[in-house]
Design a protein around this motif. Structure first.
Motif, mmCIF file in Angstrom:
data_model
loop_
_atom_site.group_PDB
_atom_site.id
_atom_site.type_symbol
_atom_site.label_atom_id
_atom_site.label_comp_id
_atom_site.label_asym_id
_atom_site.label_seq_id
_atom_site.Cartn_x
_atom_site.Cartn_y
_atom_site.Cartn_z
ATOM 1 N N THR A 74 0.913 -1.317 -0.039
ATOM 2 C CA THR A 74 0.069 0.082 0.000
ATOM 3 C C THR A 74 0.835 1.134 0.155
ATOM 4 O OG1 THR A 74 -1.586 -1.244 1.251
ATOM 5 C CG2 THR A 74 -2.076 0.993 1.187
ATOM 6 N N LEU A 75 1.808 1.207 0.755
ATOM 7 C CA LEU A 75 2.942 2.428 1.219
ATOM 8 C C LEU A 75 3.449 2.566 -0.421
ATOM 9 C CD1 LEU A 75 4.706 4.474 2.365
ATOM 10 C CD2 LEU A 75 6.207 2.584 2.826
ATOM 11 N N LEU A 76 3.892 1.391 -1.076
ATOM 12 C CA LEU A 76 4.748 1.492 -2.206
ATOM 13 C C LEU A 76 3.763 2.200 -3.239
ATOM 14 C CD1 LEU A 76 7.577 0.547 -2.912
ATOM 15 C CD2 LEU A 76 6.401 -1.503 -3.907
ATOM 16 N N ILE A 77 2.477 1.638 -3.527
ATOM 17 C CA ILE A 77 1.597 2.154 -4.492
ATOM 18 C C ILE A 77 1.294 3.658 -4.301
ATOM 19 C CG2 ILE A 77 -0.645 1.899 -5.558
ATOM 20 C CD1 ILE A 77 -0.459 -1.004 -4.979
ATOM 21 N N THR A 78 1.133 4.016 -3.041
ATOM 22 C CA THR A 78 0.797 5.465 -2.919
ATOM 23 C C THR A 78 2.087 6.413 -3.010
ATOM 24 O OG1 THR A 78 -0.482 4.344 -0.836
ATOM 25 C CG2 THR A 78 -0.422 6.908 -1.152
ATOM 26 N N VAL A 79 3.371 5.778 -2.767
ATOM 27 C CA VAL A 79 4.268 6.517 -3.088
ATOM 28 C C VAL A 79 4.759 6.896 -4.518
ATOM 29 C CG1 VAL A 79 6.836 6.550 -2.934
ATOM 30 C CG2 VAL A 79 5.790 6.145 -1.079
ATOM 31 N N PHE A 80 4.263 5.873 -5.190
ATOM 32 C CA PHE A 80 4.441 5.855 -6.686
ATOM 33 C C PHE A 80 3.431 6.848 -7.211
ATOM 34 C CE2 PHE A 80 6.731 1.609 -6.983
ATOM 35 C CZ PHE A 80 7.832 2.195 -7.635
ATOM 36 N N ALA A 81 2.324 6.973 -6.749
ATOM 37 C CA ALA A 81 1.082 7.838 -7.090
ATOM 38 C C ALA A 81 1.651 9.080 -6.981
ATOM 39 C CB ALA A 81 -0.098 7.203 -6.547
ATOM 40 N N ALA A 82 2.322 9.594 -5.514
ATOM 41 C CA ALA A 82 2.437 10.700 -5.095
ATOM 42 C C ALA A 82 3.557 11.219 -5.995
ATOM 43 C CB ALA A 82 3.151 10.610 -3.755
ATOM 44 N N TYR A 106 -1.670 12.638 -1.552
ATOM 45 C CA TYR A 106 -0.824 11.664 -1.518
ATOM 46 C C TYR A 106 0.574 11.318 -0.727
ATOM 47 C CZ TYR A 106 -3.705 9.475 -5.424
ATOM 48 O OH TYR A 106 -4.886 9.172 -6.121
ATOM 49 N N TRP A 107 1.082 12.517 -0.594
ATOM 50 C CA TRP A 107 2.329 12.581 0.222
ATOM 51 C C TRP A 107 1.922 12.443 1.770
ATOM 52 C CZ3 TRP A 107 6.656 11.206 -1.362
ATOM 53 C CH2 TRP A 107 7.070 11.398 -2.698
ATOM 54 N N GLY A 108 0.851 13.314 2.116
ATOM 55 C CA GLY A 108 0.356 12.786 3.416
ATOM 56 C C GLY A 108 0.079 11.492 3.911
ATOM 57 N N ALA A 109 -0.608 10.602 2.979
ATOM 58 C CA ALA A 109 -1.148 9.463 3.250
ATOM 59 C C ALA A 109 0.362 8.338 3.375
ATOM 60 C CB ALA A 109 -1.853 8.995 2.261
ATOM 61 N N SER A 110 1.400 8.971 2.267
ATOM 62 C CA SER A 110 2.642 8.042 2.246
ATOM 63 C C SER A 110 3.505 8.194 3.484
ATOM 64 C CB SER A 110 3.521 8.704 0.889
ATOM 65 O OG SER A 110 2.696 8.408 -0.042
ATOM 66 N N ILE A 111 3.671 9.501 3.970
ATOM 67 C CA ILE A 111 4.359 9.741 5.104
ATOM 68 C C ILE A 111 3.764 8.937 6.384
ATOM 69 C CG2 ILE A 111 5.059 11.578 7.090
ATOM 70 C CD1 ILE A 111 5.129 13.318 4.617
ATOM 71 N N MET A 112 2.272 9.134 6.380
ATOM 72 C CA MET A 112 1.773 8.056 7.691
ATOM 73 C C MET A 112 1.912 6.846 7.321
ATOM 74 S SD MET A 112 -1.645 10.573 7.947
ATOM 75 C CE MET A 112 -2.427 9.816 9.370
ATOM 76 N N GLY A 116 -4.076 -0.785 -1.781
ATOM 77 C CA GLY A 116 -3.213 0.227 -2.349
ATOM 78 C C GLY A 116 -3.994 1.143 -3.614
ATOM 79 N N LEU A 117 -4.475 0.375 -4.578
ATOM 80 C CA LEU A 117 -5.135 0.839 -5.501
ATOM 81 C C LEU A 117 -6.390 1.668 -5.367
ATOM 82 C CD1 LEU A 117 -4.451 -2.187 -8.227
ATOM 83 C CD2 LEU A 117 -3.456 0.165 -8.315
#
Lengths: 133, 103
Positions: free
Chosen positions: B2-10, B34-40, B71-72
């Motif tokens: 989930t983290l990986l997919i969100t980071v790619f999206a960000a 997306y960056w907020g969610a990635s950091i969390m 993640g998707l």
């Protein structure tokens, strides 16, 4: 379990502070007739908006994840961990550790972004020179 | 996952934001989201790593598939939020123009 609530709470406070700062800046413009928005200075309200977007974004998407895992329900008490004291204690411990760390890291990253943004807006000529070279 | 997919999206949205011609698409909002969610999720991952150790990097295939699906879904949910904000703020005035034409 409910770690996103810490960031959501911070987001609510930051949004209120941001609105206050925005109104203050608008009043300042009315009073002095000059805008605080300049090419070399980013207004505080704008910086606070960045933080509120980061916090709300993270909290909303993490809330979605908690719904996905069945930890948040649309009925009372909304958090499944609240149904028994042992789970509730674990939830509060997670909020105090993971939740607080999330809020702190987001705030830290935001501070870094603010410093970087201030430095970037102060060097427009240098960047323009490099491009023309 | 989930983290990986969100980071790619960000990262993808940030690149799009950097190459934007104007601010009418409100891509900045999606970046922060997306960056907020990635950091969390990064913090979440660090705590999980502290607990599981190297096992954190060897998830069960079923768990990984569920995380990928999540993640998707998170990326799709973020896009829906951004779209709603874009339509409400309507920086190009397209919604307003369309509604006025219909009225």
């Amino acid at each position: 379990m409910a770690c996103f609530l810490v960031s959501a709470a911070e987001a609510a406070v930051v949004t209120a502070v941001e609105k206050h700062a925005e109104n203050k800046e608008k009043a300042e413009i009315k009073e002095t007739g000059t805008s605080v928005v300049s090419e070399t200075r980013i207004p505080m309200s704008r910086k606070l908006k960045w933080l509120s977007y980061l916090l709300w974004g993270g909290a909303i998407l993490l809330a979605f994840e908690h719904i996905w895992h069945g930890e948040v329900t649309p009925w009372f008490p909304f958090l499944t961990a609240m149904s028994n004291p042992a789970d509730a204690a674990e939830m509060f411990h997670e909020m105090a550790t993971v939740g607080v760390c999330m809020a702190l890291l987001i705030t830290g990253v935001w501070l870094g972004i603010c410093f970087a943004a201030d430095a970037i807006v102060k060097r427009p000529e240098r960047a323009a020179e490099k491009v023309t070279r | 996952m989930t983290l990986l997919i969100t980071v790619f999206a960000a990262v993808a949205v940030t690149v799009l934001w950097y190459n934007r011609k104007d601010d009418t698409m409100k891509l900045g909002t999606l970046c922060w989201l997306y960056w907020g969610a990635s950091i969390m999720w990064l913090v979440d991952a660090l705590f999980e790593y502290a607990e599981l150790g190297a096992d954190y990097f060897a998830p069960a295939p079923e768990e990984m598939l569920n995380d990928m699906f999540l993640g998707l879904s998170v990326v799709a949910f973020g896009l829906v939020i951004w779209l709603v904000i874009l339509l409400i703020k309507d920086p190009k005035g397209s919604v307003r123009a369309a509604l006025r034409r219909q009225a």
